[in-house]
Design an enzyme around this catalytic site. Structure first.
Site, PDB file in Angstrom:
ATOM      1  N   GLU A 184       7.196 -18.890   3.047  1.00 50.60           N
ATOM      2  CA  GLU A 184       5.805 -19.240   3.487  1.00 50.60           C
ATOM      3  C   GLU A 184       5.623 -20.367   4.411  1.00 50.60           C
ATOM      4  O   GLU A 184       5.229 -20.781   5.348  1.00 50.60           O
ATOM      5  CB  GLU A 184       4.575 -19.061   2.041  1.00 50.60           C
ATOM      6  CG  GLU A 184       3.929 -17.719   2.088  1.00 50.60           C
ATOM      7  CD  GLU A 184       2.706 -17.852   0.495  1.00 50.60           C
ATOM      8  OE1 GLU A 184       1.826 -18.712   0.530  1.00 50.60           O
ATOM      9  OE2 GLU A 184       3.253 -16.917  -0.362  1.00 50.60           O
ATOM     10  N   VAL A 215       8.357 -20.570  -0.828  1.00 48.45           N
ATOM     11  CA  VAL A 215       9.804 -21.117   0.165  1.00 48.45           C
ATOM     12  C   VAL A 215       9.111 -20.105   1.711  1.00 48.45           C
ATOM     13  O   VAL A 215       9.434 -20.430   2.203  1.00 48.45           O
ATOM     14  CB  VAL A 215      11.074 -21.346  -0.401  1.00 48.45           C
ATOM     15  CG1 VAL A 215      12.008 -21.088   0.472  1.00 48.45           C
ATOM     16  CG2 VAL A 215      11.455 -22.091  -1.434  1.00 48.45           C
ATOM     17  N   ASN A 245      -3.249 -15.026 -16.924  1.00 44.37           N
ATOM     18  CA  ASN A 245      -1.256 -15.061 -16.751  1.00 44.37           C
ATOM     19  C   ASN A 245      -0.975 -16.092 -17.809  1.00 44.37           C
ATOM     20  O   ASN A 245      -1.075 -17.393 -17.919  1.00 44.37           O
ATOM     21  CB  ASN A 245      -1.181 -15.639 -15.388  1.00 44.37           C
ATOM     22  CG  ASN A 245      -0.102 -15.335 -15.218  1.00 44.37           C
ATOM     23  OD1 ASN A 245       0.995 -15.082 -16.149  1.00 44.37           O
ATOM     24  ND2 ASN A 245       0.929 -15.810 -13.800  1.00 44.37           N
ATOM     25  N   HIS A 280       8.112  -9.158  -9.836  1.00 39.19           N
ATOM     26  CA  HIS A 280       7.271  -9.252  -9.004  1.00 39.19           C
ATOM     27  C   HIS A 280       6.872  -8.524  -8.180  1.00 39.19           C
ATOM     28  O   HIS A 280       5.958  -8.599  -6.963  1.00 39.19           O
ATOM     29  CB  HIS A 280       8.206 -10.347  -7.639  1.00 39.19           C
ATOM     30  CG  HIS A 280       9.104 -11.855  -8.182  1.00 39.19           C
ATOM     31  ND1 HIS A 280      10.059 -12.442  -7.729  1.00 39.19           N
ATOM     32  CD2 HIS A 280       8.103 -12.865  -8.682  1.00 39.19           C
ATOM     33  CE1 HIS A 280       9.979 -13.221  -7.594  1.00 39.19           C
ATOM     34  NE2 HIS A 280       9.072 -13.274  -8.636  1.00 39.19           N
ATOM     35  N   ARG A 298      18.170 -20.081 -11.147  1.00 38.69           N
ATOM     36  CA  ARG A 298      19.055 -18.821 -11.288  1.00 38.69           C
ATOM     37  C   ARG A 298      20.148 -18.657 -10.734  1.00 38.69           C
ATOM     38  O   ARG A 298      19.680 -18.565  -9.723  1.00 38.69           O
ATOM     39  CB  ARG A 298      17.879 -17.615 -12.262  1.00 38.69           C
ATOM     40  CG  ARG A 298      16.924 -17.486 -12.837  1.00 38.69           C
ATOM     41  CD  ARG A 298      16.294 -15.811 -12.903  1.00 38.69           C
ATOM     42  NE  ARG A 298      14.754 -16.944 -14.067  1.00 38.69           N
ATOM     43  CZ  ARG A 298      14.179 -15.881 -13.432  1.00 38.69           C
ATOM     44  NH1 ARG A 298      13.659 -15.661 -11.840  1.00 38.69           N
ATOM     45  NH2 ARG A 298      12.808 -16.592 -14.116  1.00 38.69           N
ATOM     46  N   GLU A 316      -1.251 -12.248  -5.919  1.00 33.15           N
ATOM     47  CA  GLU A 316      -0.896 -11.667  -6.625  1.00 33.15           C
ATOM     48  C   GLU A 316      -2.291 -11.608  -7.842  1.00 33.15           C
ATOM     49  O   GLU A 316      -2.543 -10.158  -8.450  1.00 33.15           O
ATOM     50  CB  GLU A 316       0.226 -11.988  -7.540  1.00 33.15           C
ATOM     51  CG  GLU A 316       1.682 -12.740  -7.225  1.00 33.15           C
ATOM     52  CD  GLU A 316       2.588 -12.642  -8.198  1.00 33.15           C
ATOM     53  OE1 GLU A 316       3.416 -12.423  -8.586  1.00 33.15           O
ATOM     54  OE2 GLU A 316       3.060 -13.892  -7.762  1.00 33.15           O
ATOM     55  N   HIS A 369      10.900 -12.144  -1.344  1.00 30.23           N
ATOM     56  CA  HIS A 369       9.702 -12.623  -1.862  1.00 30.23           C
ATOM     57  C   HIS A 369      10.136 -14.068  -2.463  1.00 30.23           C
ATOM     58  O   HIS A 369      11.171 -14.143  -3.448  1.00 30.23           O
ATOM     59  CB  HIS A 369       9.545 -12.250  -3.312  1.00 30.23           C
ATOM     60  CG  HIS A 369       7.993 -12.894  -4.380  1.00 30.23           C
ATOM     61  ND1 HIS A 369       6.958 -13.152  -4.361  1.00 30.23           N
ATOM     62  CD2 HIS A 369       9.054 -14.040  -4.995  1.00 30.23           C
ATOM     63  CE1 HIS A 369       6.481 -13.852  -4.984  1.00 30.23           C
ATOM     64  NE2 HIS A 369       7.198 -14.713  -5.883  1.00 30.23           N
ATOM     65  N   ARG A 423      -1.865 -10.111 -16.126  1.00 29.87           N
ATOM     66  CA  ARG A 423      -0.389  -9.876 -16.152  1.00 29.87           C
ATOM     67  C   ARG A 423       0.399  -9.565 -16.815  1.00 29.87           C
ATOM     68  O   ARG A 423       0.463 -10.461 -17.818  1.00 29.87           O
ATOM     69  CB  ARG A 423       0.118 -11.319 -15.458  1.00 29.87           C
ATOM     70  CG  ARG A 423       1.129 -11.407 -14.476  1.00 29.87           C
ATOM     71  CD  ARG A 423       1.547 -12.228 -13.954  1.00 29.87           C
ATOM     72  NE  ARG A 423       2.903 -12.393 -13.894  1.00 29.87           N
ATOM     73  CZ  ARG A 423       4.276 -12.848 -13.481  1.00 29.87           C
ATOM     74  NH1 ARG A 423       4.254 -13.857 -14.606  1.00 29.87           N
ATOM     75  NH2 ARG A 423       5.556 -12.770 -13.482  1.00 29.87           N
TER      76      ARG A 423
HETATM   77  P1  AMP Z   1       6.585 -20.471  -6.077  1.00 32.11           P
HETATM   78  O1  AMP Z   1       7.201 -19.918  -6.610  1.00 32.11           O
HETATM   79  O2  AMP Z   1       6.203 -19.205  -5.208  1.00 32.11           O
HETATM   80  O3  AMP Z   1       4.947 -20.800  -6.069  1.00 32.11           O
HETATM   81  O4  AMP Z   1       7.079 -21.306  -5.065  1.00 32.11           O
HETATM   82  C1  AMP Z   1       7.692 -22.937  -5.773  1.00 32.11           C
HETATM   83  C2  AMP Z   1       8.744 -23.205  -4.012  1.00 32.11           C
HETATM   84  O5  AMP Z   1       8.334 -23.389  -3.242  1.00 32.11           O
HETATM   85  C3  AMP Z   1       9.155 -24.701  -4.499  1.00 32.11           C
HETATM   86  O6  AMP Z   1       9.988 -24.835  -5.649  1.00 32.11           O
HETATM   87  C4  AMP Z   1       9.912 -25.324  -3.566  1.00 32.11           C
HETATM   88  O7  AMP Z   1      10.974 -24.984  -3.389  1.00 32.11           O
HETATM   89  C5  AMP Z   1       8.937 -24.267  -2.283  1.00 32.11           C
HETATM   90  N1  AMP Z   1       7.511 -24.383  -2.139  1.00 32.11           N
HETATM   91  C6  AMP Z   1       6.311 -25.114  -1.516  1.00 32.11           C
HETATM   92  N2  AMP Z   1       6.074 -25.657  -0.742  1.00 32.11           N
HETATM   93  C7  AMP Z   1       7.323 -25.963   0.187  1.00 32.11           C
HETATM   94  C8  AMP Z   1       6.952 -26.133   1.877  1.00 32.11           C
HETATM   95  N3  AMP Z   1       5.990 -26.655   2.178  1.00 32.11           N
HETATM   96  N4  AMP Z   1       8.345 -26.282   2.153  1.00 32.11           N
HETATM   97  C9  AMP Z   1       9.751 -25.618   1.701  1.00 32.11           C
HETATM   98  N5  AMP Z   1       9.609 -25.214   0.111  1.00 32.11           N
HETATM   99  C10 AMP Z   1       8.097 -25.440  -0.509  1.00 32.11           C
END
Ligand code: AMP
Length: 404
Positions: A334, A332, A10, A181, A242, A385, A209, A92
């Protein structure tokens, strides 16, 4: 015996993320990241399966040097890129336009088309191309496969894919809704059907997502029929930085009245808006902490985020007509139980509900968080991914006998 390893790359403008997988059991043999390519402070972090992470801090001049450094680290673990075990490299590629509907073995014509798409993906496609060319130089004999972020969304009907603007202008500039995505939406919608014990071709799923970038999709029988991102990833949900949807006239207003340039507005809407623009934080953990302390600005940001999310859930419910599951994924989705609970609060009449106890359980596995016997399943499905890119790459190369 056929080779069984796939390297997933990636490539960003100043970074390369990589994973080496063994497709016999989809296991990771090594994962890593090269950051700040082209700067004095470049960093490579490499982690072999079951081993200690290793870091390099020396300057890495370009993508070529980065990939060579990755190859050296892999070789130290006996996983060199010259190994006959390597079946292919899966890349990717962010923008595949309208025509790349599937993963594609890369040849000169494919490279030319990815290049032709640069005007609609000026940040991503040049970096992806550099990664591909570098990998080709390293292993010219090996099949290289492009897996496009947009491909899963090419099944959208014209009614969802077109903006209601002058058709001639739209076609001349290739303006339409492409969605992004896609690899995640494909993986999660399929994994959700599997979690329910159903055939993906008979399952309707709303996939949310929610990462730093965020998008929703409506998937009918395994095919995407609508998604929230558009020509670029700016459209749709409120994201970390964004804005998502807004009246396009805001842009003319900022130009005419605010005296801002197109580039300044681009930066404002992509980098300084969304959660960070609303409350100064884009990490949902921090925002929740502030909300719990009674911070009104964080609370308003959270409410705006949830309001938009709920609107998309309702919209995609209507688009699909019948919904089997709503699936939450990415950072977020998950991890943030309060986001999941708030997004579905008050939607019981639609058969949507979250069970408080199930929602509070943390875990790495796909799981249901709706109450027993709920009409619509609500699931948390961790996205993967890299595995999806590797799976698609391997299926294409081994399936076609196109391996070395
Ligand atoms: P990603 O782009 O999928 O890697 O998601 C990153 C975002 O997930 C971070 O900016 C956080 O806002 C959110 N995040 C990661 N871990 C947690 C958590 N334990 N609780 C709430 N939000 C989280």
């Amino acid at each position: 015996m056929s080779p069984t390893r796939v390297l997933v790359l990636n490539s960003g403008s100043s970074s390369v993320k990589y994973q080496l997988l063994d497709m016999r059991d989809s296991s990771r043999l090594a994962v890593g990241l090269v950051e700040r390519i082209g700067e004095q402070t470049s960093r490579l972090k490499h982690t072999p399966a079951g081993g200690e992470s290793r870091e390099r801090g020396a300057a890495i001049a370009d993508h070529d040097a980065a990939l060579k450094a990755v190859a050296e680290e892999l070789a130290k673990d006996g996983l060199g890129l010259d190994s006959p075990e390597l079946a292919a490299i899966g890349h990717r590629v962010v923008h595949g336009g309208k025509f790349f509907t599937e993963p594609t073995v890369i040849d000169d014509a494919v490279l030319a088309e990815i290049e032709r798409l640069i005007p609609v993906a000026p940040l991503h496609n040049p970096a992806n191309l550099t990664g591909i060319r570098t990998a080709q130089a390293l292993r010219p004999d090996l099949p290289q496969v492009a897996v496009f972020d947009t491909a899963f969304h090419t099944t959208m009907p014209e009614s969802a894919a077109r903006y209601a603007i002058d058709v001639k202008t739209a076609d001349e500039h290739r303006i339409r809704r492409y969605g992004f995505h896609g690899t995640s939406h494909a993986y999660v919608s399929r994994a959700t059907a599997e979690l329910l014990g159903k055939d993906p071709s008979e399952t309707n799923v709303i996939v949310l997502h929610l990462g730093n970038g965020a998008s929703a999709s409506a998937v009918r029988g395994g095919r995407c029929v609508d998604t929230s991102m558009g020509l670029t990833p700016l459209e749709g949900l409120v994201m970390g930085t964004r804005s998502g949807d807004m009246d396009p006239a805001v842009i003319f207003h900022l130009m005419r009245v605010g005296g801002m340039s197109a580039d300044e507005i681009d930066t404002l809407l992509n980098k300084k808006s969304g959660l960070i623009g609303l409350c100064g934080d884009n990490d949902m953990r921090e925002i929740r902490r502030r909300v719990d302390e009674g911070d009104e600005q964080a609370e308003l940001a959270f409410d705006i985020y949830i309001h938009r999310l709920k609107k998309y859930i309702g919209a995609y419910y209507a688009v699909l007509g019948r919904v089997d599951a709503v699936a939450f994924t990415a950072g977020v989705g998950e991890n943030a139980a309060p986001v999941r609970a708030a997004a579905l609060a008050g939607l019981e009449e639609l058969g949507l509900a979250v069970d408080g106890e199930r929602n509070a359980v943390r875990g790495e596995e796909a799981r249901l968080i709706s109450p027993e016997g709920a009409r619509v399943a609500v699931a948390v499905v961790p996205t993967d991914e890299e595995l999806e890119i590797a799976t698609q790459t391997y299926a294409l190369v081994i399936g076609s006998g196109n391996h070395t």
